[in-house]
Scaffold this active site. Structure first.
Site, PDB file in Angstrom:
ATOM      1  N   LYS A   1      33.296 -41.046   9.262  1.00 30.76           N
ATOM      2  CA  LYS A   1      34.577 -42.355   9.396  1.00 30.76           C
ATOM      3  C   LYS A   1      35.388 -42.375   8.342  1.00 30.76           C
ATOM      4  O   LYS A   1      34.516 -42.736   7.789  1.00 30.76           O
ATOM      5  CB  LYS A   1      33.662 -42.813  10.045  1.00 30.76           C
ATOM      6  CG  LYS A   1      33.199 -43.065  12.003  1.00 30.76           C
ATOM      7  CD  LYS A   1      33.184 -44.549  11.989  1.00 30.76           C
ATOM      8  CE  LYS A   1      31.869 -44.488  13.533  1.00 30.76           C
ATOM      9  NZ  LYS A   1      32.935 -43.850  15.021  1.00 30.76           N
TER      10      LYS A   1
ATOM     11  N   GLY B   1      29.837 -50.299  20.602  1.00 33.26           N
ATOM     12  CA  GLY B   1      28.734 -51.044  20.080  1.00 33.26           C
ATOM     13  C   GLY B   1      28.638 -52.056  21.389  1.00 33.26           C
ATOM     14  O   GLY B   1      27.611 -53.019  20.634  1.00 33.26           O
TER      15      GLY B   1
ATOM     16  N   SER C   1      24.612 -47.098  19.321  1.00 32.47           N
ATOM     17  CA  SER C   1      24.121 -47.784  19.208  1.00 32.47           C
ATOM     18  C   SER C   1      23.574 -47.312  21.397  1.00 32.47           C
ATOM     19  O   SER C   1      22.122 -48.363  20.712  1.00 32.47           O
ATOM     20  CB  SER C   1      25.414 -49.025  19.771  1.00 32.47           C
ATOM     21  OG  SER C   1      26.112 -48.907  18.588  1.00 32.47           O
TER      22      SER C   1
END
Lengths: 293, 217
Positions: free
Chosen positions: A80, A152, A235
């Site tokens: 990223k 997340g 996550s």
């Protein structure tokens, strides 16, 4: 022989279809992801849930970390960079990553402009919440799109919202007449040529994965049935009680997303999923999906 | 205006002899949809193969591009590997592009998983480097017989490093690297015709399927 052409950039995303791209923060996790059947990994400093918890400015990962992960696996490695941070992108290209995610999960570097992705040989994936955003990114050269969801959180609600919005807007475009397309392009804030192309074909010109909130095999299959070409998971795996078993189960669910019998089987005995967050409880300013335009 | 003539020209997109041939396209992961669309355009039926039961009644199998580690691991986990290996060994025509070529190869440098291992070739994975080294090029393929080069798209592609005596090389890059080959009922390509509009290799494969079916009867 020419490298970095659009057919080659877009083509790698086509090879990833039907697969799961997993976030990893070190070589060990990368190996686990590859063994679980991931079709690619996303090299990160921290998974989004930890980025959310840590606060501060989130940046491109340390090149040492990215190289360590590239050395550990044979599947494609993505990394990223911050929205608009074209120098981070240049660095990632120099490192030889296979795909760059210009990602809202990191703190944006430019609040007006995204990266001009046509300048790169390495392909880019970008997030979107609706069709207009997807087409603006494709106009800038993105060779793959993902719906943003809310990274997340372990909560699928935003991923569903964004995928339904994109698919619904595509269906709407298909039903318009030629003389209505320019007004629709204006309303979407999208390049006219791409609007016309989708009106004619009924599909995005690049692959579209789902991201942001997938925590269970059922979540992955839900996104696939809603029209995703594949899924990103991070996550949701690592914040569960048994990441390895969950990773394998999500891979199987993504392949057999229309087979409730198999989905029932792979969903059994995975232990505790990620606790998750109610997205409505997150202050507006902390919503990652609102970053970028 | 009368009826359209029923007979098709040699250039027609539908090989009529294929009749009701059902082609299985392995649909565990990768660009199987592109292969299914290409086969359908050629007038044959293509069905996705995700479980052993889907192998019933197919007259050929295509193993698409994708990640060979993912595909081979799912092949084992869902019990397709054994039955499919046996079918191909017994003569079922098989075509593999990129990852499909790796999965069919007797030996693949860089692949830890068990795979079909039915074709007498040794391949190297990611043989040209990473994605930034992926490329497209005009490729001469004498076996296609029309002298028209093929626009070949190589994505993190493998190539064939060694081949047994029964393997016929169909295409090489200018530097001599082997990127397409055939052995009996098996056809493998390191590139992706399914990403283009060029259906000549799929037609060639359907020809192999026809031959197999007429031999079967």
């Amino acid at each position: 022989m020419e490298s970095g052409t659009f057919i080659v950039k877009k083509g790698l995303a086509q090879m990833l279809k039907g697969g799961v791209i997993m976030d990893v923060v070190n070589a060990e996790q990368a190996k686990i992801a590859e063994d679980a059947g991931a079709c690619a990994v996303m090299a990160l400093e921290r998974v989004p849930a930890d980025i959310r918890a840590a606060g501060g400015v989130a940046r491109m990962a340390d090149p040492v970390k990215i190289l360590e992960i590239m050395a550990a696996v044979t599947i494609p490695v993505m990394a990223k960079c911050r929205i608009g941070h074209f120098v981070e992108a240049q660095i990632l290209e120099a490192l030889g990553v296979d795909y760059i995610d210009e990602s809202e999960v990191l703190t944006p570097a430019d609040e007006s402009n995204h990266i001009w992705k046509h300048d790169f040989k390495v392909p880019f994936v970008c997030g979107c919440r609706d069709l207009g955003e997807a087409l603006r990114r494709i106009g800038e050269g993105a060779a793959m799109i993902r719906t943003k969801g809310e990274a997340g959180t372990g909560n699928i609600v935003e991923a569903v919202r964004h995928m339904r919005t994109v698919q619904g807007e595509i269906r709407k475009l298909q039903g318009l007449q030629d003389d209505e397309l320019m007004a629709e392009a204006k309303a979407l804030g999208a390049p006219f040529e791409l609007v016309r192309e989708i009106h004619d074909t009924g599909v995005l010109p690049v692959v579209n994965f789902a991201a942001g909130g997938i925590a269970t095999p059922a979540d992955a299959a839900l996104m696939m049935q809603l029209g995703a070409d594949g899924v990103f998971v991070g996550s949701g795996i690592y914040k569960s009680s048994d990441p390895e078993a969950r990773a394998v189960a999500i891979v199987k669910a993504t392949t057999h997303f229309r087979d409730p019998g198999i989905l029932a089987e792979v969903s059994r005995g995975l232990g505790e999923p990620m606790a998750g967050i109610d997205v409505r409880a997150i202050p507006e300013i902390e919503l990652l999906s609102k970053r970028g335009w | 205006m009368g009826l359209r003539p029923f007979a098709s020209s040699p250039n027609d997109e539908s090989p009529s002899e294929t009749g009701q041939a059902k082609i299985g396209v392995l649909a565990l992961q990768g660009d199987f949809k592109e292969h299914i669309e290409m086969i359908n355009r050629l007038g044959a039926e293509a069905i996705p193969v995700r479980l052993p039961v889907d192998l019933e009644g197919i007259a050929g199998v295509i193993i698409p591009g994708g990640e060979s580690t993912t595909i081979s691991s799912l092949l084992s986990q869902f019990g397709i590997l054994g039955p499919l290996r046996e079918m191909i060994t017994s003569g079922l025509p098989a075509m593999g592009t990129c990852a499909g070529m790796i999965v069919l190869a007797r030996s693949a440098v860089g692949l830890d998983h068990d795979s079909l291992k039915v074709m007498d070739i040794e391949v190297r994975r990611n043989a040209f480097g990473r994605q930034v080294d992926s490329f497209d090029t005009e490729l001469d393929v004498p076996a296609l017989g029309d002298g028209v080069p093929l626009h070949a798209v190589f994505i993190r592609a493998p190539f064939i490093e060694a081949a047994g005596p029964g393997v016929e090389v169909l295409a090489t890059l200018p530097d001599g690297r082997v990127v397409a080959a055939r052995e009996r009922n098996m056809l493998v390509l390191a590139f992706h015709p399914e990403l283009t509009n060029d259906s000549r290799f799929h037609k060639l494969f359907l020809g192999m399927v026809d031959k197999y079916r007429s031999g079967e009867k």
